[in-house]
Structures are given as C-alpha cells and as structure tokens.
Design a protein around this motif. Structure first.
Motif, short mmCIF file in Angstrom:
data_model
loop_
_atom_site.label_atom_id
_atom_site.label_comp_id
_atom_site.label_asym_id
_atom_site.label_seq_id
_atom_site.Cartn_x
_atom_site.Cartn_y
_atom_site.Cartn_z
N GLN A 181 4.04 -13.04 0.59
CA GLN A 181 3.10 -11.98 0.19
C GLN A 181 3.23 -10.78 1.11
O GLN A 181 3.24 -9.62 0.65
CB GLN A 181 1.66 -12.51 0.23
N ALA A 182 3.32 -11.01 2.42
CA ALA A 182 3.44 -9.90 3.37
C ALA A 182 4.72 -9.10 3.12
O ALA A 182 4.71 -7.87 3.16
CB ALA A 182 3.42 -10.44 4.80
N PHE A 183 5.82 -9.80 2.84
CA PHE A 183 7.09 -9.14 2.58
C PHE A 183 6.99 -8.27 1.33
O PHE A 183 7.36 -7.08 1.34
CB PHE A 183 8.20 -10.19 2.40
N ILE A 184 6.49 -8.85 0.25
CA ILE A 184 6.37 -8.10 -1.01
C ILE A 184 5.43 -6.92 -0.83
O ILE A 184 5.70 -5.81 -1.32
CB ILE A 184 5.90 -9.04 -2.14
N ASN A 185 4.32 -7.12 -0.12
CA ASN A 185 3.38 -6.03 0.12
C ASN A 185 4.03 -4.87 0.86
O ASN A 185 3.75 -3.70 0.55
CB ASN A 185 2.17 -6.53 0.92
N GLN A 186 4.88 -5.19 1.83
CA GLN A 186 5.55 -4.13 2.60
C GLN A 186 6.49 -3.31 1.72
O GLN A 186 6.56 -2.09 1.84
CB GLN A 186 6.33 -4.75 3.77
N VAL A 187 7.20 -3.99 0.83
CA VAL A 187 8.11 -3.27 -0.08
C VAL A 187 7.31 -2.38 -1.01
O VAL A 187 7.64 -1.20 -1.21
CB VAL A 187 8.98 -4.26 -0.89
N LYS A 188 6.27 -2.92 -1.58
CA LYS A 188 5.47 -2.15 -2.54
C LYS A 188 4.73 -1.00 -1.86
O LYS A 188 4.56 0.08 -2.44
CB LYS A 188 4.49 -3.08 -3.28
N GLU A 189 4.30 -1.24 -0.62
CA GLU A 189 3.65 -0.16 0.14
C GLU A 189 4.63 0.99 0.39
O GLU A 189 4.29 2.16 0.25
CB GLU A 189 3.12 -0.69 1.47
N TYR A 190 5.86 0.64 0.76
CA TYR A 190 6.87 1.66 0.98
C TYR A 190 7.08 2.49 -0.29
O TYR A 190 7.11 3.73 -0.25
CB TYR A 190 8.20 1.04 1.40
N ASP A 191 7.23 1.79 -1.41
CA ASP A 191 7.48 2.49 -2.67
C ASP A 191 6.30 3.37 -3.05
O ASP A 191 6.48 4.50 -3.52
CB ASP A 191 7.73 1.47 -3.79
N HIS A 192 5.08 2.89 -2.82
CA HIS A 192 3.90 3.67 -3.17
C HIS A 192 3.82 4.92 -2.32
O HIS A 192 3.59 6.03 -2.85
CB HIS A 192 2.64 2.82 -2.96
N VAL A 193 4.03 4.79 -1.03
CA VAL A 193 3.97 5.94 -0.14
C VAL A 193 5.06 6.95 -0.47
O VAL A 193 4.83 8.16 -0.50
CB VAL A 193 4.07 5.49 1.34
N SER A 194 6.27 6.44 -0.75
CA SER A 194 7.40 7.36 -1.00
C SER A 194 7.23 8.13 -2.31
O SER A 194 7.73 9.25 -2.45
CB SER A 194 8.71 6.57 -1.03
N THR A 195 6.52 7.54 -3.28
CA THR A 195 6.33 8.24 -4.56
C THR A 195 5.12 9.17 -4.56
O THR A 195 4.96 9.98 -5.46
CB THR A 195 6.16 7.22 -5.70
N THR A 196 4.27 9.06 -3.53
CA THR A 196 3.09 9.93 -3.47
C THR A 196 3.22 11.05 -2.46
O THR A 196 2.30 11.82 -2.25
CB THR A 196 1.83 9.09 -3.13
N ARG A 197 4.42 11.13 -1.82
CA ARG A 197 4.61 12.21 -0.84
C ARG A 197 4.77 13.54 -1.54
O ARG A 197 5.33 13.63 -2.61
CB ARG A 197 5.88 11.91 -0.01
#
Length: 203
Positions: free
Chosen positions: A187-203
């Motif tokens: 869960q922590a691994f998947i959360n980190q990937v999804k967090e990265y993607d979310h942040v990169s698409t909202t910049r």
C-alpha cells in the motif's frame, strides 16, 4: 500515469488485495526462484482479477514453446523474459528484461516493453538491489515502453520516477518482510507512485 507492477505473487489473498490497492500488472515467476509458481497455481490465484489488470509471466531464457504453453495454461496477458530472448510469437506482448552492469551505452529491444533491472545473483530479479541509475543514458531509453525495477521501495520509487520518467515501475522484494509480501508495504509503495502522479499533474 505511472503503471505499477507487483511481482513475485504467490497466493490468492495477496493477489486480490494487490488488485484492490490499485496495481496495474501482476507478476508471476515461472523460473527457478523462491517465488516460483505453476500455471495451475496462477489460474487459481487470478480467478477474481479484473480484466483491466494484466497478468505477467516471468521467465528466464524460455523456449517459444514453453511461453506459448504457459500463456494458455495460466491465462497470461504478457510475458517478461530475462536472459536469452527467443524468436517467434507467444501470442501476447513481451517485456524484455535487461540487467544494468554499468558499462552499457544504450538498450535496444524488439519487445513491446523494456525492463531495466539490477544484475542477477542467485536468481534473476527480486534481489532487492538497485543498479547504477547514472550508468544509463536517459536520452537513449524508450520511456514510453520502459519499466524500472531493481531495489525499488516506497522510500525511493518517487526518485526513480523523477529520474527515468518510465512507463511503469516494478517491485518485488522491496514490498516484502522476511521474504513474504507485506500488504502495508505494498500500500505504501502504490500510494507513493500515485502521489507522485497526482502532484506532477497538478503543477
């Protein structure tokens, strides 16, 4: 969005939980390994896997006949090949895994995807060690079909995505505790990937 491949799965409960947590690819090892499984086991483990999640068989220097047979028996959607890459079609897309030893200039493949991994030890893959990222010339990588593996964890996966900008990331030992898949680490691994993607698409 960065695709997530969870590899070395060995039981149905973990498979079902990995699907629920948001993985895109499930990896099953059909080569000599402490995570080796059979076609029958994979069939039973994946009875409830949604069609949107891809099942990947991992092989080392297989024959084309072995690939074709296992694809049918296990119901695979892709095959990942370490070692010698056979000629011929196995009926599904292929991932060619290549080890980064530090002296390569570029990585070419005729496969549908390229996976970069650390050099093998006792077995190919799943050794929990990173390779030298700086040894790879980024401008020569096919980012649109690139998977990164080798020692990834929840702690370094965002760095790997930032550095390589890959199609997907692949993890096995980095989400285990004492050699067993750990759902909290997954869960922590998947959360980190999804967090990265979310942040990169909202910049």
């Amino acid at each position: 969005m960065t695709k997530i491949k969870i590899c070395g799965l060995m039981d149905k409960h973990t498979v079902d939980e990995v699907c629920r947590l948001g993985a895109d690819y499930l990896g099953f090892v059909f080569a000599k390994s402490k995570r080796e499984v059979t076609s029958d086991q994979v069939r039973l483990m994946t009875t409830d896997v949604p069609v949107t999640i891809q099942k990947v068989g991992v092989f080392v220097s297989p024959t084309i006949e072995q690939l074709q047979r296992t694809v049918q028996e296990a119901g695979l959607d892709l095959v990942q090949i370490h070692g010698d890459f056979p000629n011929g079609s196995c009926g599904v897309p292929t991932i060619q895994a290549k080890s980064v030893n530090g002296n390569e200039k570029e990585f070419k493949t005729t496969a549908d995807f390229l996976l970069l991994d650390a050099p093998p030890k006792e077995f190919y893959g799943g050794n929990g060690e990173t390779f030298s990222w700086k040894a790879v010339q980024l401008n020569l990588l096919p980012q649109e079909k690139l998977f990164i593996a080798g020692g990834l964890t929840a702690e370094n996966v965002q760095q790997a995505i930032t550095y390589f900008q890959p199609f997907g990331v692949d993890v096995s030992s980095g989400i285990e505790t004492n050699g067993v898949k750990d759902l909290a680490k997954i869960q922590a691994f998947i959360n980190q990937v999804k967090e990265y993607d979310h942040v990169s698409t909202t910049r």
